[in-house]
Design a protein around this motif. Structure first.
Motif, PDB file in Angstrom:
ATOM      1  N   ARG A 109     -76.711 -77.757 -57.318  1.00  0.00           N
ATOM      2  CA  ARG A 109     -76.158 -78.510 -56.200  1.00  0.00           C
ATOM      3  C   ARG A 109     -76.359 -80.007 -56.412  1.00  0.00           C
ATOM      4  NH1 ARG A 109     -77.666 -73.698 -54.007  1.00  0.00           N
ATOM      5  NH2 ARG A 109     -76.216 -72.788 -52.503  1.00  0.00           N
ATOM      6  N   ARG A 110     -77.422 -80.359 -57.103  1.00  0.00           N
ATOM      7  CA  ARG A 110     -77.707 -81.758 -57.384  1.00  0.00           C
ATOM      8  C   ARG A 110     -78.222 -81.890 -58.808  1.00  0.00           C
ATOM      9  NH1 ARG A 110     -78.474 -85.115 -52.837  1.00  0.00           N
ATOM     10  NH2 ARG A 110     -78.833 -86.712 -54.394  1.00  0.00           N
ATOM     11  N   GLU A 111     -78.018 -83.037 -59.407  1.00  0.00           N
ATOM     12  CA  GLU A 111     -78.521 -83.269 -60.754  1.00  0.00           C
ATOM     13  C   GLU A 111     -80.050 -83.230 -60.794  1.00  0.00           C
ATOM     14  OE1 GLU A 111     -77.287 -83.929 -64.083  1.00  0.00           O
ATOM     15  OE2 GLU A 111     -75.876 -82.639 -63.029  1.00  0.00           O
ATOM     16  N   GLU A 112     -80.680 -83.575 -59.655  1.00  0.00           N
ATOM     17  CA  GLU A 112     -82.137 -83.502 -59.603  1.00  0.00           C
ATOM     18  C   GLU A 112     -82.634 -82.090 -59.883  1.00  0.00           C
ATOM     19  OE1 GLU A 112     -81.027 -86.968 -56.913  1.00  0.00           O
ATOM     20  OE2 GLU A 112     -80.219 -85.000 -57.422  1.00  0.00           O
ATOM     21  N   GLN A 113     -81.868 -81.077 -59.457  1.00  0.00           N
ATOM     22  CA  GLN A 113     -82.261 -79.693 -59.681  1.00  0.00           C
ATOM     23  C   GLN A 113     -82.162 -79.322 -61.160  1.00  0.00           C
ATOM     24  OE1 GLN A 113     -79.681 -77.630 -56.958  1.00  0.00           O
ATOM     25  NE2 GLN A 113     -80.925 -78.130 -55.183  1.00  0.00           N
ATOM     26  N   ARG A 114     -81.097 -79.757 -61.816  1.00  0.00           N
ATOM     27  CA  ARG A 114     -80.972 -79.515 -63.249  1.00  0.00           C
ATOM     28  C   ARG A 114     -82.132 -80.161 -63.998  1.00  0.00           C
ATOM     29  NH1 ARG A 114     -80.198 -82.033 -67.627  1.00  0.00           N
ATOM     30  NH2 ARG A 114     -80.005 -84.030 -66.547  1.00  0.00           N
ATOM     31  N   LEU A 115     -82.450 -81.382 -63.594  1.00  0.00           N
ATOM     32  CA  LEU A 115     -83.532 -82.113 -64.240  1.00  0.00           C
ATOM     33  C   LEU A 115     -84.872 -81.390 -64.053  1.00  0.00           C
ATOM     34  CD1 LEU A 115     -84.285 -84.757 -65.716  1.00  0.00           C
ATOM     35  CD2 LEU A 115     -84.613 -85.811 -63.475  1.00  0.00           C
ATOM     36  N   LEU A 116     -85.129 -80.905 -62.851  1.00  0.00           N
ATOM     37  CA  LEU A 116     -86.390 -80.212 -62.591  1.00  0.00           C
ATOM     38  C   LEU A 116     -86.510 -78.914 -63.373  1.00  0.00           C
ATOM     39  CD1 LEU A 116     -87.278 -80.559 -58.794  1.00  0.00           C
ATOM     40  CD2 LEU A 116     -88.731 -81.070 -60.764  1.00  0.00           C
ATOM     41  N   LEU A 117     -85.424 -78.134 -63.430  1.00  0.00           N
ATOM     42  CA  LEU A 117     -85.467 -76.891 -64.196  1.00  0.00           C
ATOM     43  C   LEU A 117     -85.807 -77.157 -65.656  1.00  0.00           C
ATOM     44  CD1 LEU A 117     -82.508 -74.583 -63.027  1.00  0.00           C
ATOM     45  CD2 LEU A 117     -84.957 -74.153 -62.851  1.00  0.00           C
ATOM     46  N   GLU A 118     -85.168 -78.180 -66.212  1.00  0.00           N
ATOM     47  CA  GLU A 118     -85.438 -78.522 -67.606  1.00  0.00           C
ATOM     48  C   GLU A 118     -86.865 -79.011 -67.768  1.00  0.00           C
ATOM     49  OE1 GLU A 118     -84.986 -78.930 -71.628  1.00  0.00           O
ATOM     50  OE2 GLU A 118     -83.694 -77.893 -70.176  1.00  0.00           O
ATOM     51  N   GLY A 119     -87.332 -79.817 -66.831  1.00  0.00           N
ATOM     52  CA  GLY A 119     -88.701 -80.302 -66.908  1.00  0.00           C
ATOM     53  C   GLY A 119     -89.720 -79.175 -66.830  1.00  0.00           C
ATOM     54  N   LEU A 120     -89.503 -78.219 -65.942  1.00  0.00           N
ATOM     55  CA  LEU A 120     -90.415 -77.080 -65.808  1.00  0.00           C
ATOM     56  C   LEU A 120     -90.486 -76.273 -67.094  1.00  0.00           C
ATOM     57  CD1 LEU A 120     -89.465 -75.933 -62.197  1.00  0.00           C
ATOM     58  CD2 LEU A 120     -91.762 -76.610 -62.936  1.00  0.00           C
ATOM     59  N   ARG A 121     -89.362 -76.133 -67.789  1.00  0.00           N
ATOM     60  CA  ARG A 121     -89.337 -75.376 -69.032  1.00  0.00           C
ATOM     61  C   ARG A 121     -90.067 -76.088 -70.166  1.00  0.00           C
ATOM     62  NH1 ARG A 121     -86.406 -71.382 -70.412  1.00  0.00           N
ATOM     63  NH2 ARG A 121     -85.945 -72.300 -72.456  1.00  0.00           N
ATOM     64  N   ARG A 122     -90.325 -77.365 -70.008  1.00  0.00           N
ATOM     65  CA  ARG A 122     -90.959 -78.136 -71.066  1.00  0.00           C
ATOM     66  C   ARG A 122     -92.480 -78.193 -70.949  1.00  0.00           C
ATOM     67  NH1 ARG A 122     -87.539 -82.701 -73.547  1.00  0.00           N
ATOM     68  NH2 ARG A 122     -85.398 -81.952 -73.321  1.00  0.00           N
TER      69      ARG A 122
END
Length: 205
Positions: A109-122
């Protein structure tokens, strides 16, 4: 509606319908648990978790903590299978990104969500797990500690360090400056909002 404890007692006494109701109640939550950690379709890991719950049902006190404890052990086995045969599944060091590509079907829904998912995976699994159980499942530090089999103080420490590692990981993800600033300024808020997007895309939906 019966409580988890009532369903659990009935299930122990041989009521298979009660067991099915417990599984149905938590199927979405287990789907979320594996969604951002396993590459490909994690549905097999979800099914493995519930199958393991059936085998160990006599040792259960709190079903929710027990369930995520089983899911954690299933994840550790998954990590072992994905790593080299001569390596050990050190969830304090290994991250989801180390094992394979992430999910590609999240309805951002927001780019912030994409960013967080990627960050969590790292970040290493043990930090990713406590952050997601805290934000997405709203579990207390005591409940998370029981699920993972570690002291509550250790969970508090992992939450603190996990947030720091997540912030560091976010700065290494390619993202527009305004999106990064928005995410970092309300990290707790975006982490909680992310749950809905994961629900829309997990194998249980």
């Amino acid at each position: 509606m019966k409580t988890d404890a009532e369903l659990l007692y009935a299930w122990r006494d041989g009521d298979e319908v009660a067991g099915e109701q417990l599984f149905e109640r938590y199927f979405d939550a287990v789907g979320r648990f594996f969604f951002n950690k396993a590459s490909g379709d994690p549905e097999d890991l979800v099914q493995e978790t519930f199958a393991s719950c059936v085998r160990g049902r006599d040792n259960v006190r709190d079903f929710r903590s027990y369930l995520f404890g089983v899911a954690y052990n299933v994840l550790r086995a998954y990590i072992r299978r994905k790593q080299r045969p001569d390596s050990s599944p050190n969830a304090d060091e290994v991250s989801a990104c180390d094992l394979g590509p992430g999910p590609s079907t999240v309805m951002h829904r927001r780019e912030e969500q994409r960013l967080l998912l990627e960050g969590l995976r790292r970040i290493p699994f043990n930090y990713q797990i406590v952050l997601e159980l805290h934000y997405w499942e709203e579990m207390t530090t005591a409940q998370i500690g029981e699920a993972l089999g570690v002291p509550t103080g250790t969970i508090r420490s992992r939450l603190k360090i996990g947030r720091q590692k997540l912030e560091q990981a976010l700065t290494r993800v390619s993202a527009p400056a305004d999106v990064l600033d928005s995410t970092m300024s309300d990290l707790d808020g975006w982490a909680r909002k992310l749950r809905r997007s994961v629900e829309d895309s997990s194998p249980s939906t």
